[in-house]
Design a protein around this motif. Structure first.
Motif, PDB file in Angstrom:
ATOM      1  N   MET A  33      66.517  48.589  10.642  1.00  0.00           N
ATOM      2  CA  MET A  33      65.814  47.573  11.426  1.00  0.00           C
ATOM      3  C   MET A  33      66.573  46.249  11.458  1.00  0.00           C
ATOM      4  N   GLY A  34      67.802  46.247  10.928  1.00  0.00           N
ATOM      5  CA  GLY A  34      68.631  45.043  10.993  1.00  0.00           C
ATOM      6  C   GLY A  34      68.510  44.114   9.814  1.00  0.00           C
ATOM      7  N   PHE A  35      67.904  44.565   8.714  1.00  0.00           N
ATOM      8  CA  PHE A  35      67.776  43.729   7.522  1.00  0.00           C
ATOM      9  C   PHE A  35      69.047  43.830   6.674  1.00  0.00           C
ATOM     10  N   ASP A  36      69.334  42.766   5.923  1.00  0.00           N
ATOM     11  CA  ASP A  36      70.372  42.783   4.905  1.00  0.00           C
ATOM     12  C   ASP A  36      69.722  42.985   3.546  1.00  0.00           C
ATOM     13  N   VAL A  37      70.482  43.544   2.602  1.00  0.00           N
ATOM     14  CA  VAL A  37      70.012  43.700   1.224  1.00  0.00           C
ATOM     15  C   VAL A  37      70.668  42.616   0.382  1.00  0.00           C
ATOM     16  N   VAL A  38      69.845  41.776  -0.267  1.00  0.00           N
ATOM     17  CA  VAL A  38      70.367  40.677  -1.087  1.00  0.00           C
ATOM     18  C   VAL A  38      69.851  40.818  -2.514  1.00  0.00           C
ATOM     19  N   ARG A  56      66.947  37.744   7.932  1.00  0.00           N
ATOM     20  CA  ARG A  56      66.205  39.020   7.881  1.00  0.00           C
ATOM     21  C   ARG A  56      66.758  39.801   6.692  1.00  0.00           C
ATOM     22  N   VAL A  57      66.062  39.755   5.555  1.00  0.00           N
ATOM     23  CA  VAL A  57      66.576  40.335   4.319  1.00  0.00           C
ATOM     24  C   VAL A  57      65.467  41.057   3.552  1.00  0.00           C
ATOM     25  N   ILE A  58      65.891  41.986   2.697  1.00  0.00           N
ATOM     26  CA  ILE A  58      65.034  42.535   1.653  1.00  0.00           C
ATOM     27  C   ILE A  58      65.750  42.318   0.322  1.00  0.00           C
ATOM     28  N   SER A  59      64.954  42.189  -0.752  1.00  0.00           N
ATOM     29  CA  SER A  59      65.542  41.917  -2.070  1.00  0.00           C
ATOM     30  C   SER A  59      64.901  42.828  -3.113  1.00  0.00           C
ATOM     31  N   PRO A  60      65.451  44.019  -3.313  1.00  0.00           N
ATOM     32  CA  PRO A  60      64.929  44.919  -4.346  1.00  0.00           C
ATOM     33  C   PRO A  60      65.485  44.554  -5.718  1.00  0.00           C
ATOM     34  N   GLY A  61      64.706  44.822  -6.785  1.00  0.00           N
ATOM     35  CA  GLY A  61      65.223  44.561  -8.120  1.00  0.00           C
ATOM     36  C   GLY A  61      64.160  44.659  -9.189  1.00  0.00           C
ATOM     37  N   ARG A  62      64.604  44.520 -10.444  1.00  0.00           N
ATOM     38  CA  ARG A  62      63.699  44.581 -11.591  1.00  0.00           C
ATOM     39  C   ARG A  62      62.989  43.252 -11.785  1.00  0.00           C
ATOM     40  N   VAL A  63      61.738  43.341 -12.230  1.00  0.00           N
ATOM     41  CA  VAL A  63      60.968  42.154 -12.577  1.00  0.00           C
ATOM     42  C   VAL A  63      60.276  42.400 -13.918  1.00  0.00           C
ATOM     43  N   PHE A  64      59.792  41.298 -14.532  1.00  0.00           N
ATOM     44  CA  PHE A  64      59.283  41.395 -15.899  1.00  0.00           C
ATOM     45  C   PHE A  64      57.973  40.615 -16.019  1.00  0.00           C
ATOM     46  N   ARG A  65      56.977  41.267 -16.607  1.00  0.00           N
ATOM     47  CA  ARG A  65      55.708  40.598 -16.864  1.00  0.00           C
ATOM     48  C   ARG A  65      55.167  41.056 -18.210  1.00  0.00           C
ATOM     49  N   THR A  88      49.482  52.887 -16.218  1.00  0.00           N
ATOM     50  CA  THR A  88      49.633  52.223 -14.925  1.00  0.00           C
ATOM     51  C   THR A  88      50.305  50.861 -15.027  1.00  0.00           C
ATOM     52  N   HIS A  89      50.678  50.416 -16.237  1.00  0.00           N
ATOM     53  CA  HIS A  89      51.296  49.102 -16.404  1.00  0.00           C
ATOM     54  C   HIS A  89      52.558  49.211 -17.259  1.00  0.00           C
ATOM     55  N   SER A  90      53.524  48.347 -16.946  1.00  0.00           N
ATOM     56  CA  SER A  90      54.766  48.307 -17.703  1.00  0.00           C
ATOM     57  C   SER A  90      55.290  46.879 -17.699  1.00  0.00           C
ATOM     58  N   PRO A  91      55.881  46.418 -18.786  1.00  0.00           N
ATOM     59  CA  PRO A  91      56.460  45.070 -18.796  1.00  0.00           C
ATOM     60  C   PRO A  91      57.719  44.950 -17.941  1.00  0.00           C
ATOM     61  N   VAL A  92      58.283  46.079 -17.567  1.00  0.00           N
ATOM     62  CA  VAL A  92      59.452  46.105 -16.681  1.00  0.00           C
ATOM     63  C   VAL A  92      59.157  47.048 -15.529  1.00  0.00           C
ATOM     64  N   PHE A  93      59.289  46.562 -14.312  1.00  0.00           N
ATOM     65  CA  PHE A  93      59.096  47.420 -13.142  1.00  0.00           C
ATOM     66  C   PHE A  93      59.939  46.883 -11.991  1.00  0.00           C
ATOM     67  N   HIS A  94      59.797  47.448 -10.821  1.00  0.00           N
ATOM     68  CA  HIS A  94      60.645  47.086  -9.683  1.00  0.00           C
ATOM     69  C   HIS A  94      59.799  46.603  -8.504  1.00  0.00           C
ATOM     70  N   GLN A  95      60.315  45.619  -7.811  1.00  0.00           N
ATOM     71  CA  GLN A  95      59.696  45.138  -6.582  1.00  0.00           C
ATOM     72  C   GLN A  95      60.711  45.141  -5.453  1.00  0.00           C
ATOM     73  N   ILE A  96      60.178  45.205  -4.237  1.00  0.00           N
ATOM     74  CA  ILE A  96      61.020  45.052  -3.041  1.00  0.00           C
ATOM     75  C   ILE A  96      60.355  43.996  -2.171  1.00  0.00           C
ATOM     76  N   GLU A  97      61.026  42.873  -2.020  1.00  0.00           N
ATOM     77  CA  GLU A  97      60.505  41.779  -1.193  1.00  0.00           C
ATOM     78  C   GLU A  97      61.245  41.772   0.138  1.00  0.00           C
ATOM     79  N   GLY A  98      60.542  41.347   1.181  1.00  0.00           N
ATOM     80  CA  GLY A  98      61.156  41.220   2.492  1.00  0.00           C
ATOM     81  C   GLY A  98      60.895  39.841   3.072  1.00  0.00           C
ATOM     82  N   LEU A  99      61.827  39.340   3.858  1.00  0.00           N
ATOM     83  CA  LEU A  99      61.699  38.006   4.447  1.00  0.00           C
ATOM     84  C   LEU A  99      62.349  37.982   5.827  1.00  0.00           C
TER      85      LEU A  99
END
Length: 339
Positions: free
Chosen positions: A124-129, A187-196, A203-214
Protein backbone atom coordinates in the motif's frame (compact mmCIF):
# COMPACT_ATOMS: atom_id res chain seq x y z
CA UNK A 1 85.89 -56.79 17.49
CA UNK A 2 85.17 -57.43 13.85
CA UNK A 3 82.86 -60.27 14.84
CA UNK A 4 81.12 -58.03 17.37
CA UNK A 5 80.51 -55.40 14.66
CA UNK A 6 79.03 -58.02 12.34
CA UNK A 7 76.75 -59.25 15.13
CA UNK A 8 75.56 -55.69 15.74
CA UNK A 9 74.82 -55.29 12.02
CA UNK A 10 72.84 -58.55 11.88
CA UNK A 11 70.90 -57.85 15.08
CA UNK A 12 70.07 -54.28 14.07
CA UNK A 13 68.91 -55.23 10.55
CA UNK A 14 66.72 -58.02 11.96
CA UNK A 15 65.21 -55.62 14.51
CA UNK A 16 64.52 -53.00 11.81
CA UNK A 17 62.81 -55.58 9.62
CA UNK A 18 60.54 -56.63 12.48
CA UNK A 19 59.66 -53.08 13.63
CA UNK A 20 55.88 -52.46 13.49
CA UNK A 21 55.84 -48.69 13.91
CA UNK A 22 57.99 -45.57 13.84
CA UNK A 23 58.46 -45.55 17.59
CA UNK A 24 60.00 -49.04 17.48
CA UNK A 25 62.43 -47.89 14.76
CA UNK A 26 63.41 -44.89 16.88
CA UNK A 27 64.14 -47.21 19.79
CA UNK A 28 66.36 -49.37 17.52
CA UNK A 29 68.27 -46.28 16.41
CA UNK A 30 68.93 -45.29 20.02
CA UNK A 31 69.88 -48.85 20.98
CA UNK A 32 72.50 -49.32 18.26
CA UNK A 33 73.54 -45.82 17.12
CA UNK A 34 72.90 -43.63 20.16
CA UNK A 35 75.58 -42.12 22.42
CA UNK A 36 75.31 -45.13 24.65
CA UNK A 37 74.42 -47.49 21.83
CA UNK A 38 76.09 -50.80 21.07
CA UNK A 39 78.03 -49.57 18.04
CA UNK A 40 79.31 -46.55 19.96
CA UNK A 41 80.44 -48.83 22.79
CA UNK A 42 82.47 -50.95 20.35
CA UNK A 43 84.13 -47.88 18.83
CA UNK A 44 85.22 -46.67 22.28
CA UNK A 45 87.39 -49.81 22.51
CA UNK A 46 89.38 -49.01 19.35
CA UNK A 47 92.17 -47.53 21.48
CA UNK A 48 93.15 -51.06 22.47
CA UNK A 49 93.73 -52.06 18.84
CA UNK A 50 97.06 -52.03 17.05
CA UNK A 51 97.88 -49.37 14.49
CA UNK A 52 97.27 -51.83 11.67
CA UNK A 53 93.81 -52.94 12.93
CA UNK A 54 92.39 -49.49 13.62
CA UNK A 55 91.84 -48.40 9.99
CA UNK A 56 90.22 -51.71 9.12
CA UNK A 57 87.86 -51.72 12.09
CA UNK A 58 87.13 -48.01 11.69
CA UNK A 59 86.21 -48.44 8.04
CA UNK A 60 83.96 -51.41 8.87
CA UNK A 61 82.28 -49.50 11.73
CA UNK A 62 81.56 -46.51 9.46
CA UNK A 63 80.22 -48.85 6.80
CA UNK A 64 77.89 -50.53 9.29
CA UNK A 65 76.75 -47.14 10.69
CA UNK A 66 75.94 -45.87 7.22
CA UNK A 67 74.09 -49.08 6.32
CA UNK A 68 72.03 -48.95 9.54
CA UNK A 69 71.21 -45.27 9.12
CA UNK A 70 70.06 -45.93 5.56
CA UNK A 71 67.95 -48.94 6.65
CA UNK A 72 66.38 -46.92 9.50
CA UNK A 73 65.48 -44.04 7.16
CA UNK A 74 63.97 -46.46 4.62
CA UNK A 75 61.97 -48.21 7.37
CA UNK A 76 60.67 -44.90 8.68
CA UNK A 77 59.50 -43.86 5.21
CA UNK A 78 57.87 -47.22 4.57
CA UNK A 79 56.04 -47.16 7.90
CA UNK A 80 54.91 -43.58 7.28
CA UNK A 81 53.42 -44.56 3.91
CA UNK A 82 51.79 -47.60 5.46
CA UNK A 83 50.23 -45.44 8.17
CA UNK A 84 48.95 -42.95 5.57
CA UNK A 85 47.33 -45.72 3.53
CA UNK A 86 45.64 -47.08 6.65
CA UNK A 87 44.34 -43.62 7.49
CA UNK A 88 43.02 -43.10 3.96
CA UNK A 89 41.30 -46.46 4.07
CA UNK A 90 39.72 -45.70 7.44
CA UNK A 91 38.47 -42.31 6.22
CA UNK A 92 37.03 -43.54 2.96
CA UNK A 93 33.49 -42.23 2.41
CA UNK A 94 30.72 -44.37 1.04
CA UNK A 95 29.01 -41.92 -1.31
CA UNK A 96 26.10 -44.33 -1.75
CA UNK A 97 25.05 -43.95 1.90
CA UNK A 98 22.13 -41.58 2.57
CA UNK A 99 23.09 -38.21 4.06
CA UNK A 100 22.39 -37.22 7.61
CA UNK A 101 19.12 -35.36 8.14
CA UNK A 102 19.65 -31.99 9.79
CA UNK A 103 16.95 -30.54 11.99
CA UNK A 104 16.30 -27.22 10.25
CA UNK A 105 14.57 -24.38 12.03
CA UNK A 106 11.39 -22.70 10.84
CA UNK A 107 10.02 -19.19 11.06
CA UNK A 108 8.50 -18.32 14.40
CA UNK A 109 4.71 -17.73 14.19
CA UNK A 110 5.23 -14.11 15.29
CA UNK A 111 7.73 -13.62 12.47
CA UNK A 112 5.40 -15.30 9.95
CA UNK A 113 2.53 -12.91 10.65
CA UNK A 114 4.85 -9.91 11.11
CA UNK A 115 6.30 -10.50 7.64
CA UNK A 116 2.80 -10.91 6.19
CA UNK A 117 1.63 -7.62 7.74
CA UNK A 118 4.74 -5.84 6.47
CA UNK A 119 4.10 -7.10 2.94
CA UNK A 120 0.49 -5.89 3.07
CA UNK A 121 1.48 -2.36 4.07
CA UNK A 122 4.49 -2.27 1.73
CA UNK A 123 2.01 -3.07 -1.04
CA UNK A 124 0.00 0.00 0.00
CA UNK A 125 3.05 2.27 -0.26
CA UNK A 126 4.11 2.33 3.40
CA UNK A 127 7.72 2.37 4.58
CA UNK A 128 8.96 0.26 7.51
CA UNK A 129 10.80 2.34 10.14
CA UNK A 130 12.43 1.46 13.44
CA UNK A 131 13.42 3.23 16.64
CA UNK A 132 15.22 2.66 19.96
CA UNK A 133 13.77 0.32 22.56
CA UNK A 134 15.34 2.40 25.34
CA UNK A 135 13.42 5.63 24.92
CA UNK A 136 13.20 9.13 26.39
CA UNK A 137 10.16 10.07 28.45
CA UNK A 138 9.51 12.92 26.02
CA UNK A 139 9.07 10.68 22.98
CA UNK A 140 7.20 7.93 24.81
CA UNK A 141 4.71 10.22 26.58
CA UNK A 142 4.98 14.01 26.37
CA UNK A 143 5.18 14.37 22.59
CA UNK A 144 2.18 12.02 22.32
CA UNK A 145 0.02 14.35 24.42
CA UNK A 146 0.09 12.05 27.46
CA UNK A 147 0.12 14.30 30.56
CA UNK A 148 2.32 13.80 33.62
CA UNK A 149 -0.59 12.53 35.73
CA UNK A 150 -1.77 9.96 33.17
CA UNK A 151 -2.03 6.37 34.59
CA UNK A 152 0.07 5.01 31.72
CA UNK A 153 3.08 6.89 33.13
CA UNK A 154 2.83 5.22 36.51
CA UNK A 155 5.87 3.24 37.65
CA UNK A 156 3.59 0.23 38.18
CA UNK A 157 3.08 0.04 34.41
CA UNK A 158 6.39 1.33 33.04
CA UNK A 159 10.00 0.15 33.35
CA UNK A 160 11.90 3.34 34.19
CA UNK A 161 15.70 3.31 33.91
CA UNK A 162 16.11 6.90 35.10
CA UNK A 163 13.58 9.66 35.67
CA UNK A 164 13.64 10.57 31.97
CA UNK A 165 14.66 7.23 30.41
CA UNK A 166 12.58 4.09 30.10
CA UNK A 167 11.90 0.94 28.10
CA UNK A 168 9.35 2.04 25.54
CA UNK A 169 5.77 1.04 26.34
CA UNK A 170 4.62 1.41 22.73
CA UNK A 171 6.09 1.89 19.27
CA UNK A 172 4.35 5.28 18.91
CA UNK A 173 7.62 7.13 19.77
CA UNK A 174 8.89 6.00 16.37
CA UNK A 175 6.06 8.03 14.80
CA UNK A 176 7.22 11.15 16.67
CA UNK A 177 10.82 10.64 15.60
CA UNK A 178 9.71 10.06 12.00
CA UNK A 179 7.62 13.26 11.93
CA UNK A 180 10.60 15.20 13.32
CA UNK A 181 12.93 13.84 10.64
CA UNK A 182 10.63 13.78 7.61
CA UNK A 183 8.38 16.29 5.98
CA UNK A 184 4.90 15.22 4.83
CA UNK A 185 3.73 13.23 3.00
CA UNK A 186 4.51 10.45 5.51
CA UNK A 187 3.29 6.87 5.27
CA UNK A 188 5.05 4.44 7.63
CA UNK A 189 4.59 1.46 9.92
CA UNK A 190 6.84 0.79 12.92
CA UNK A 191 6.89 -2.80 14.19
CA UNK A 192 8.93 -3.73 17.26
CA UNK A 193 9.19 -4.93 20.84
CA UNK A 194 7.63 -3.00 23.70
CA UNK A 195 7.80 -3.42 27.48
CA UNK A 196 5.24 -3.03 30.24
CA UNK A 197 5.27 -4.01 33.88
CA UNK A 198 2.68 -6.79 33.57
CA UNK A 199 2.67 -10.08 35.43
CA UNK A 200 3.24 -13.02 33.11
CA UNK A 201 0.15 -15.18 32.53
CA UNK A 202 -1.76 -16.75 29.65
CA UNK A 203 -2.76 -13.38 28.13
CA UNK A 204 -0.14 -10.93 29.47
CA UNK A 205 3.61 -10.58 29.09
CA UNK A 206 6.10 -7.88 30.13
CA UNK A 207 7.58 -8.12 26.63
CA UNK A 208 5.44 -8.17 23.50
CA UNK A 209 5.26 -6.68 20.01
CA UNK A 210 3.30 -3.81 18.50
CA UNK A 211 2.85 -2.53 14.97
CA UNK A 212 2.05 1.17 14.68
CA UNK A 213 1.01 2.94 11.50
CA UNK A 214 1.09 6.63 10.59
CA UNK A 215 -0.06 8.66 7.59
CA UNK A 216 0.36 12.46 7.41
CA UNK A 217 -0.49 14.54 4.35
CA UNK A 218 -2.82 17.23 3.17
CA UNK A 219 -6.57 16.50 3.33
CA UNK A 220 -6.27 13.18 5.20
CA UNK A 221 -9.65 12.25 6.70
CA UNK A 222 -11.27 9.55 8.81
CA UNK A 223 -12.51 7.89 5.64
CA UNK A 224 -8.87 7.38 4.54
CA UNK A 225 -8.20 5.65 7.86
CA UNK A 226 -11.30 3.48 7.51
CA UNK A 227 -10.46 2.48 3.93
CA UNK A 228 -6.83 1.66 4.80
CA UNK A 229 -7.75 -0.54 7.77
CA UNK A 230 -10.57 -2.30 5.90
CA UNK A 231 -8.17 -3.16 3.08
CA UNK A 232 -5.55 -4.36 5.57
CA UNK A 233 -8.01 -6.56 7.48
CA UNK A 234 -9.42 -8.09 4.29
CA UNK A 235 -5.88 -8.91 3.13
CA UNK A 236 -5.05 -10.41 6.52
CA UNK A 237 -8.26 -12.30 7.31
CA UNK A 238 -9.97 -12.73 3.93
CA UNK A 239 -12.12 -10.71 1.53
CA UNK A 240 -15.32 -11.63 3.38
CA UNK A 241 -14.13 -9.93 6.59
CA UNK A 242 -16.51 -7.38 8.10
CA UNK A 243 -15.06 -4.41 9.99
CA UNK A 244 -16.63 -2.05 12.50
CA UNK A 245 -15.39 1.05 14.32
CA UNK A 246 -16.37 1.96 17.90
CA UNK A 247 -15.77 5.38 19.50
CA UNK A 248 -12.91 5.38 21.99
CA UNK A 249 -10.35 7.72 23.53
CA UNK A 250 -6.58 7.93 23.08
CA UNK A 251 -4.56 11.00 24.17
CA UNK A 252 -2.68 11.16 20.85
CA UNK A 253 -5.65 10.85 18.45
CA UNK A 254 -8.91 12.80 18.09
CA UNK A 255 -11.37 11.40 17.16
CA UNK A 256 -10.34 7.88 18.23
CA UNK A 257 -11.82 4.46 17.59
CA UNK A 258 -11.44 0.78 18.38
CA UNK A 259 -11.49 -1.41 15.28
CA UNK A 260 -13.19 -4.82 15.39
CA UNK A 261 -13.49 -7.60 12.85
CA UNK A 262 -16.47 -9.94 12.74
CA UNK A 263 -15.47 -13.29 14.23
CA UNK A 264 -14.11 -15.38 11.37
CA UNK A 265 -15.14 -18.55 13.22
CA UNK A 266 -18.82 -17.93 13.95
CA UNK A 267 -19.41 -14.98 11.57
CA UNK A 268 -21.06 -12.85 14.22
CA UNK A 269 -23.23 -15.48 15.93
CA UNK A 270 -21.06 -15.72 19.04
CA UNK A 271 -18.62 -18.47 20.00
CA UNK A 272 -15.81 -19.36 22.38
CA UNK A 273 -13.22 -17.59 20.22
CA UNK A 274 -14.99 -14.21 20.34
CA UNK A 275 -16.39 -14.84 23.85
CA UNK A 276 -19.93 -14.79 22.55
CA UNK A 277 -19.73 -11.23 21.21
CA UNK A 278 -19.49 -12.05 17.52
CA UNK A 279 -16.70 -9.45 17.12
CA UNK A 280 -12.98 -9.48 17.85
CA UNK A 281 -11.08 -6.32 18.76
CA UNK A 282 -8.06 -5.94 16.47
CA UNK A 283 -6.55 -2.50 16.98
CA UNK A 284 -6.96 1.10 18.08
CA UNK A 285 -6.86 4.02 15.67
CA UNK A 286 -7.79 7.64 15.12
CA UNK A 287 -6.88 10.98 13.59
CA UNK A 288 -3.56 12.35 14.82
CA UNK A 289 -4.18 14.96 17.53
CA UNK A 290 -3.31 18.50 16.31
CA UNK A 291 -1.13 19.01 19.39
CA UNK A 292 0.97 15.96 18.42
CA UNK A 293 1.51 17.42 14.97
CA UNK A 294 2.54 20.74 16.54
CA UNK A 295 5.02 18.98 18.84
CA UNK A 296 6.72 17.59 15.72
CA UNK A 297 6.83 20.91 13.87
CA UNK A 298 3.99 20.09 11.46
CA UNK A 299 1.29 22.71 10.90
CA UNK A 300 -2.09 21.13 11.81
CA UNK A 301 -3.85 23.82 9.77
CA UNK A 302 -2.15 22.54 6.61
CA UNK A 303 -1.69 18.85 7.34
CA UNK A 304 -3.72 16.09 8.99
CA UNK A 305 -3.09 12.44 9.55
CA UNK A 306 -4.22 9.17 11.04
CA UNK A 307 -2.51 6.59 13.21
CA UNK A 308 -3.25 3.05 14.32
CA UNK A 309 -1.65 0.43 16.51
CA UNK A 310 -2.09 -3.29 17.09
CA UNK A 311 -0.60 -5.96 19.32
CA UNK A 312 1.10 -8.60 17.19
CA UNK A 313 0.65 -11.41 19.73
CA UNK A 314 -3.10 -10.77 19.84
CA UNK A 315 -3.35 -11.03 16.05
CA UNK A 316 -1.24 -14.22 15.93
CA UNK A 317 -3.11 -15.88 18.80
CA UNK A 318 -6.40 -15.38 16.99
CA UNK A 319 -4.95 -16.39 13.64
CA UNK A 320 -3.73 -19.77 14.94
CA UNK A 321 -6.17 -20.26 17.86
CA UNK A 322 -3.36 -20.06 20.44
CA UNK A 323 -4.66 -19.59 23.99
CA UNK A 324 -1.43 -18.92 25.91
CA UNK A 325 0.96 -16.07 25.07
CA UNK A 326 3.79 -17.79 26.97
CA UNK A 327 4.10 -20.36 24.17
CA UNK A 328 5.64 -17.66 21.96
CA UNK A 329 8.63 -17.24 24.27
CA UNK A 330 9.29 -20.73 25.65
CA UNK A 331 10.92 -22.05 22.43
CA UNK A 332 9.28 -25.45 22.76
CA UNK A 333 10.02 -27.24 19.48
CA UNK A 334 6.79 -29.20 19.68
CA UNK A 335 4.93 -25.89 19.49
CA UNK A 336 7.15 -24.20 16.91
CA UNK A 337 7.13 -27.18 14.51
CA UNK A 338 3.40 -26.70 13.93
CA UNK A 339 3.95 -23.56 11.87
Amino acid sequence: MKEALEQIRTAALDAIAQAENSRAVDDIKVKFLGKKGELTSILKQMGKLSAEERPVIGQLANQIRGELEQSIAAAQQQLKEKQLLAQIKAETLDVTMPGKKFDLGKKHPLTLVMDEIKEIFLGMGFDVVDGPEVELDYYNFEALNIPKNHPARDTQDTFYITENTLLRTQTSPVQIRTMEQRKPPIRVISPGRVFRSDALDATHSPVFHQIEGLVVDKNITMSDLKGTLELFIKKLYGEDSVVRFRPHHFPFTEPSAETDVMCFHCHGKGCRLCKGEGWIEILGAGMVHPKVLENCGIDPEEYSGFAFGMGLERVVMRRFAIDDIRLFFENDKRFLEQF
